[in-house]
Design a protein around this motif. Sequence first.
Motif, short mmCIF file in Angstrom:
data_model
loop_
_atom_site.label_atom_id
_atom_site.label_comp_id
_atom_site.label_asym_id
_atom_site.label_seq_id
_atom_site.Cartn_x
_atom_site.Cartn_y
_atom_site.Cartn_z
N ASP A 2 0.85 -1.18 0.00
CA ASP A 2 0.00 0.00 0.00
C ASP A 2 0.89 1.24 0.00
O ASP A 2 1.70 1.43 0.90
N VAL A 3 0.77 2.08 -1.02
CA VAL A 3 1.58 3.29 -1.12
C VAL A 3 0.70 4.47 -0.74
O VAL A 3 -0.38 4.64 -1.28
N HIS A 4 1.19 5.27 0.18
CA HIS A 4 0.42 6.38 0.73
C HIS A 4 0.84 7.71 0.13
O HIS A 4 1.95 7.88 -0.33
N SER A 5 -0.03 8.68 0.24
CA SER A 5 0.29 10.06 -0.11
C SER A 5 1.04 10.67 1.06
O SER A 5 0.62 10.55 2.21
N LEU A 6 2.16 11.31 0.77
CA LEU A 6 2.98 11.90 1.83
C LEU A 6 2.19 12.95 2.61
O LEU A 6 2.24 12.98 3.83
N THR A 7 1.47 13.78 1.93
CA THR A 7 0.75 14.86 2.61
C THR A 7 -0.46 14.35 3.41
O THR A 7 -0.89 15.01 4.35
N LYS A 8 -0.98 13.19 3.06
CA LYS A 8 -2.17 12.70 3.74
C LYS A 8 -1.88 11.67 4.82
O LYS A 8 -2.67 11.52 5.74
N ALA A 9 -0.77 10.95 4.71
CA ALA A 9 -0.55 9.83 5.62
C ALA A 9 0.75 9.93 6.42
O ALA A 9 1.14 8.98 7.06
N LEU A 10 1.41 11.06 6.37
CA LEU A 10 2.67 11.22 7.08
C LEU A 10 2.48 11.02 8.58
O LEU A 10 1.53 11.53 9.17
N HIS A 11 3.37 10.25 9.19
CA HIS A 11 3.28 9.99 10.63
C HIS A 11 3.39 11.32 11.39
O HIS A 11 4.13 12.21 10.99
N PRO A 12 2.68 11.47 12.50
CA PRO A 12 2.65 12.75 13.24
C PRO A 12 4.00 13.24 13.78
O PRO A 12 4.13 14.41 14.10
N ILE A 13 5.01 12.37 13.87
CA ILE A 13 6.30 12.85 14.36
C ILE A 13 7.04 13.67 13.30
O ILE A 13 8.02 14.33 13.60
N PHE A 14 6.53 13.64 12.05
CA PHE A 14 7.14 14.39 10.96
C PHE A 14 6.29 15.59 10.58
O PHE A 14 5.06 15.53 10.62
N ARG A 15 6.97 16.67 10.21
CA ARG A 15 6.29 17.86 9.68
C ARG A 15 7.05 18.29 8.44
O ARG A 15 8.27 18.43 8.47
N ILE A 16 6.33 18.50 7.34
CA ILE A 16 6.96 18.97 6.11
C ILE A 16 7.23 20.46 6.24
O ILE A 16 6.32 21.25 6.41
N ASP A 17 8.52 20.83 6.20
CA ASP A 17 8.91 22.24 6.31
C ASP A 17 9.35 22.83 4.98
O ASP A 17 9.57 24.03 4.90
N GLY A 18 9.50 22.01 3.98
CA GLY A 18 9.89 22.51 2.66
C GLY A 18 9.85 21.40 1.65
O GLY A 18 10.01 20.23 1.99
N ALA A 19 9.63 21.78 0.40
CA ALA A 19 9.62 20.80 -0.68
C ALA A 19 9.64 21.54 -2.02
O ALA A 19 9.30 22.72 -2.09
N LYS A 20 10.06 20.82 -3.03
CA LYS A 20 10.02 21.33 -4.40
C LYS A 20 9.03 20.50 -5.18
O LYS A 20 8.48 19.52 -4.68
#
Length: 143
Positions: A2-20
């Motif tokens: 099962d492949v998840h969407s990063l923005t929808k299923a990211l574990h709560p210990i992680f926060r996206i602070d930047g991306a291209k």
Amino acid sequence: MDVHSLTKALHPIFRIDGAKSAATAAEIDGLRAAAAVPLPPDYLAVVTEMTEVELLVNGKKYLRIWGPKRCIEMNAAYQIQKHIPRSLAIGDDEGGMALVLMEGRTGNGLYMVDFSVLDASDATFLASTLGDLLFKGFGWQSV
């Protein structure tokens, strides 16, 4: 798998602070051609959504997942496969450690390896897959 969407299923210990922006099909094909290992579905799921993803881990440390172009550049610059055959560095911790897909003491999986040493025997096992790290939170304590 099962492949998840990063923005929808990211574990709560992680926060996206930047991306291209997402990788192009041509960039992914280039990495497939250059890689010493098959590209895992969970890595492809991330880079087809975004690249150069900067993740704040538990509010303390960063982890970066590279896009295909940077993977090619960094693996070549550090001669990753010369030091660790059948491996692929896919990111770093912005502090001297590479995030590497490889076979190590714990088997196939995702490991942290010091850029200055690049020795499989010194690698720290994080998780069996990138998805286990990002979506299930396995191994984050070792990041």
